[in-house]
Design a protein around this motif. Structure first.
Motif, short mmCIF file in Angstrom:
data_model
loop_
_atom_site.label_atom_id
_atom_site.label_comp_id
_atom_site.label_asym_id
_atom_site.label_seq_id
_atom_site.Cartn_x
_atom_site.Cartn_y
_atom_site.Cartn_z
N LEU A 46 -32.30 2.74 -13.07
CA LEU A 46 -33.47 2.61 -13.94
C LEU A 46 -33.97 3.98 -14.38
N GLY A 47 -33.98 4.93 -13.46
CA GLY A 47 -34.43 6.27 -13.80
C GLY A 47 -33.54 6.92 -14.85
N GLY A 49 -31.68 5.31 -16.94
CA GLY A 49 -31.87 4.57 -18.18
C GLY A 49 -33.10 5.02 -18.94
N LEU A 50 -34.19 5.26 -18.22
CA LEU A 50 -35.41 5.75 -18.86
C LEU A 50 -35.20 7.14 -19.44
N CYS A 51 -34.47 7.98 -18.72
CA CYS A 51 -34.16 9.32 -19.25
C CYS A 51 -33.35 9.23 -20.53
N LEU A 53 -33.32 6.73 -22.69
CA LEU A 53 -34.20 6.27 -23.76
C LEU A 53 -35.10 7.39 -24.25
N ASN A 54 -35.60 8.19 -23.32
CA ASN A 54 -36.45 9.32 -23.70
C ASN A 54 -35.69 10.30 -24.59
#
Length: 205
Positions: A46-47, A49-51, A53-54
């Motif tokens: 998840l981490g 994935g968020l990176c 997207l960012n």
């Protein structure tokens, strides 16, 4: 840097030269490897994935800013700055005060109870506003890729200096990452210098 170039190429058809890709790979690759090598344990998917997207949204934003400057030459740095902050303010106001789980009213109440905190927030916002002038001036005059290079280099230098001052020596692999970053930056500076020399030779006396 790499997301900016990818989004610029895929979305707006901006073309970069091979040396520009090489410089970006060296700087971004060295910075990423240096950061990842400091992690004791990998983050959750998840981490990452968020990176991702960012980085994707950041690359799209920077590429869009370049596109706006190309399509609308009269657009100034402060026009873009106003638009970014205006819409950011609207979104944050809706999120903080318009949604059930928003904490805007609690934040206002906290500032009323602690005026010194409100003053610190004001100074923080003021410093951010002043700093944004330099960021958007860099984007409008030199492009988002140059601005991303500056910010990435600043973050990388901060990490290296922090590691040295805290007494944590860098490993051989990490020094290799440092060499990658500064090789990319040096090559980029050389390309800029060579381009400037060619321009001076072509310029009529």
């Amino acid at each position: 840097m790499i997301p900016v170039m990818l989004m610029g190429t895929l979305v707006y058809g901006i073309r970069y030269t091979f040396p520009e890709y090489l410089c970006s790979f060296l700087v971004a690759g060295g910075t990423s490897s240096k950061t990842i090598s400091k992690l004791a344990h990998p983050n959750a998917p998840l981490g990452y994935g968020l990176c991702f997207l960012n980085l994707a949204f950041d690359g799209f934003t920077n590429a869009t800013q370049d596109s706006i400057g190309t399509r609308y030459p009269k657009t100034t740095a402060w026009d873009i700055m106003l638009g970014m902050n205006l819409w950011g303010t609207i979104y944050n106001m809706i999120y903080m005060f318009g949604l059930p789980h928003g904490s805007g009213f609690e934040a206002v109440q906290f500032c009323k109870q602690h005026p010194e905190a409100a003053w610190d927030i004001f100074l923080y916002c003021l410093c951010g506003a002043v700093g944004q002038n330099f960021i958007f001036l860099t984007i409008s005059r030199f492009g988002s890729l140059a601005n991303t290079t500056i910010t990435t280099t600043r973050k990388f230098v901060s990490i290296v200096v922090s590691s040295l001052l805290s007494g944590n020596p860098l490993s051989t692999k990490q020094w290799g990452c440092v060499a990658m970053v500064f090789s990319g930056l040096s090559y980029q500076i050389y390309l800029k210098w060579r381009k400037l020399q060619r321009f001076k030779k072509r310029k009529p006396m």
